[in-house]
Design a protein around this motif. Structure first.
Motif, PDB file in Angstrom:
ATOM      1  N   ASN A  81     -18.325   8.255 -17.795  1.00  0.00           N
ATOM      2  CA  ASN A  81     -18.161   8.624 -16.391  1.00  0.00           C
ATOM      3  C   ASN A  81     -19.482   8.698 -15.632  1.00  0.00           C
ATOM      4  O   ASN A  81     -19.493   8.731 -14.407  1.00  0.00           O
ATOM      5  CB  ASN A  81     -17.436   9.981 -16.312  1.00  0.00           C
ATOM      6  CG  ASN A  81     -16.931  10.288 -14.922  1.00  0.00           C
ATOM      7  OD1 ASN A  81     -16.592   9.391 -14.145  1.00  0.00           O
ATOM      8  ND2 ASN A  81     -16.887  11.560 -14.588  1.00  0.00           N
ATOM      9  N   SER A 114     -15.314  -0.032 -14.607  1.00  0.00           N
ATOM     10  CA  SER A 114     -14.157   0.426 -15.375  1.00  0.00           C
ATOM     11  C   SER A 114     -13.679  -0.648 -16.351  1.00  0.00           C
ATOM     12  O   SER A 114     -13.207  -0.337 -17.457  1.00  0.00           O
ATOM     13  CB  SER A 114     -13.014   0.831 -14.446  1.00  0.00           C
ATOM     14  OG  SER A 114     -12.471  -0.294 -13.788  1.00  0.00           O
ATOM     15  N   LEU A 125     -10.708   4.785 -14.957  1.00  0.00           N
ATOM     16  CA  LEU A 125     -11.969   5.156 -14.323  1.00  0.00           C
ATOM     17  C   LEU A 125     -12.157   4.432 -12.990  1.00  0.00           C
ATOM     18  O   LEU A 125     -12.909   4.889 -12.133  1.00  0.00           O
ATOM     19  CB  LEU A 125     -13.142   4.860 -15.260  1.00  0.00           C
ATOM     20  CG  LEU A 125     -13.280   5.799 -16.470  1.00  0.00           C
ATOM     21  CD1 LEU A 125     -14.368   5.289 -17.405  1.00  0.00           C
ATOM     22  CD2 LEU A 125     -13.587   7.220 -16.022  1.00  0.00           C
TER      23      LEU A 125
END
Length: 448
Positions: free
Chosen positions: A288, A329, A370
């Motif tokens: 992240n 992502s 994500l």
């Protein structure tokens, strides 16, 4: 006076290039910040075993709740400083720094006092298993006793970022990270202090970074040093800064409260599930980091350009951030498809099949989502930067309600599988509310 070599001009020039240059030091800062906790996890997992690792994981939700609130306040206060820098009003900038010091010191004193009374009962409310609750309390109580140190670094680095300097906080953080790793071994294995030793090492290392920031500001960034006259209370400024700080603080607090509630559901599944999830969450936090770094870069970018009334640059920057998140992502999903089990095994030091399989499955499911998180955070920070205080909090409330429902209804029925899908499902609802709120805002839509 500023250190121009370390400062990125976010008010003019190519937008994506400026964002990436500004975000790269933030990314490395996040990496080294995470090393604080990750080295704790690795050392504890390998030397003290699954039970101690679970104790740290159970304490993590409480830690995130308190630290999220404090860091949110610091970031909110820095937003006002960035606006003043963008508008070119150096007098107002110094007043905002003075106000940040006063508001921050007062808030930390209150939180430190309250933490003494609520930590142990809170761990009990979260259904922390009896065999690990005292270790969890030893870790989080030590951290919160010195929460002002953690806040001071966050505020100093936030103020430096507000004027476009994301490099020097990284330099100081690298130094303190090395110190933290050395102290981890010394306190945990050398002195046998257990999980409490990890907390002591973190506090000392963070204190070093605070001292470095203060010395640097004193010599190189004198525009951030207020004089006595700047501490004169400006009612409107204090009102705006308190509102901005508390808004981001409560937003983070609501998010962390949801995490704490989710942790209570995880705690009910046993210490092996806790250990696997703890290792997986540490790895998730690394995945992240590029998204978080861009979000913080966007916060400063939008704050400065909002102060300069350059709304067109704000719209273009947000679209760049969305594209950036989508690309990353895809890479994260591919990485976890092949390496998730190995990463969980290495980080946790566990040979338990349940620990490794649960952690790997969590990472493989969450990684593709994500891209959605890469839209949520820049949009949420963007709303904060243009002065919208309630709409970002509402998105956090959606997250909180969703996690309550999962813990109360779905986790008892579907066990860890419900934990895995909890956040991705909630993110889909959050992103809808935030996109509507941002792109329909009159400031963004019409430049008003």
């Amino acid at each position: 006076m500023t250190d121009r070599k370390s400062t990125v001009d976010l008010l003019q020039g190519p937008i994506l290039k400026s964002l990436i240059i500004f975000a790269i030091p933030l990314l490395f800062s996040n990496i080294f910040q995470q090393l604080y906790n990750t080295m704790d996890t690795v050392i504890i997992g390998h030397t003290l075993g699954d039970e101690a690792l679970a104790a740290m994981g159970a304490a993590g939700a409480v830690y995130d709740l308190l630290m999220g609130f404090c860091f949110g306040i610091g970031n909110g206060l820095a937003i006002v400083t960035a606006r003043s820098f963008g508008s070119g009003d150096m007098g107002q900038l110094k007043k905002s720094v003075a106000a940040a010091i006063v508001i921050g010191a007062s808030t930390m004193a209150i939180i430190t006092l309250l933490a003494r009374f609520i930590l142990h009962p809170f761990l009990q409310v979260l259904h922390t298993p009896p065999e690990i609750i005292e270790q969890s309390y030893a870790y989080v109580s030590t951290i919160t006793l010195f929460i002002a140190v953690m806040f001071a670094y966050n505020l100093c680095s936030g103020l430096l970022r507000a004027i476009g300097n994301s490099v020097m906080p990284l330099v100081f953080l690298i130094l303190s990270s090395v110190i933290n790793i050395v102290l981890d071994f010394f306190f945990i294995t050398g002195l046998g202090m257990g999980v409490k030793g990890a907390a002591v090492a973190t506090v000392i290392a963070q204190g070093v970074s605070v001292l470095c920031c203060l010395v640097y500001i004193g010599f190189k960034v004198k525009i951030l040093i207020p004089r006595r006259m700047h501490f004169t209370r400006d009612r409107e400024l204090y009102k705006e800064m308190i509102a901005q700080g508390l808004s981001m603080g409560f937003m983070n607090c609501v998010v962390s409260a949801g995490t704490a509630i989710l942790q209570s559901g995880i705690n009910s599944l046993g210490y092996l599930v806790i250990a696997g999830h703890t290792a997986a969450r540490k790895l998730y936090q690394f995945l992240n980091m590029p998204f978080v770094s861009m979000s913080h870069a966007m916060s400063t970018f939008i704050s400065q350009n909002y102060g300069a009334r350059q709304i067109g640059r704000i719209r273009k920057a947000m679209k760049c951030a969305y594209l950036y998140g989508a690309v990353l992502s895809i890479g994260a999903a591919a990485l976890m498809l092949f390496f998730a089990p190995t990463a969980v095994r290495l980080l946790s030091g566990s040979s338990e099949r349940m620990v490794i399989e649960n952690g790997a499955l969590y990472l493989r499911v969450v990684a593709p989502f994500l891209a959605i998180l890469g839209m949520i955070n820049p949009t949420r920070f963007g709303l904060q930067a243009i002065g919208q205080k309630m709409l970002p909090i509402f998105s956090s409330v959606i997250e909180l309600i969703g996690k309550i429902l999962f813990v109360a209804i779905l986790i008892p029925r579907f066990q860890y599988m419900a934990v895995i899908f909890c956040e991705p499902v909630i993110w889909c609802f959050m992103v809808t509310e935030l996109l509507i709120a941002f792109w329909r805002n009159p400031v963004i839509r019409e430049g008003k």
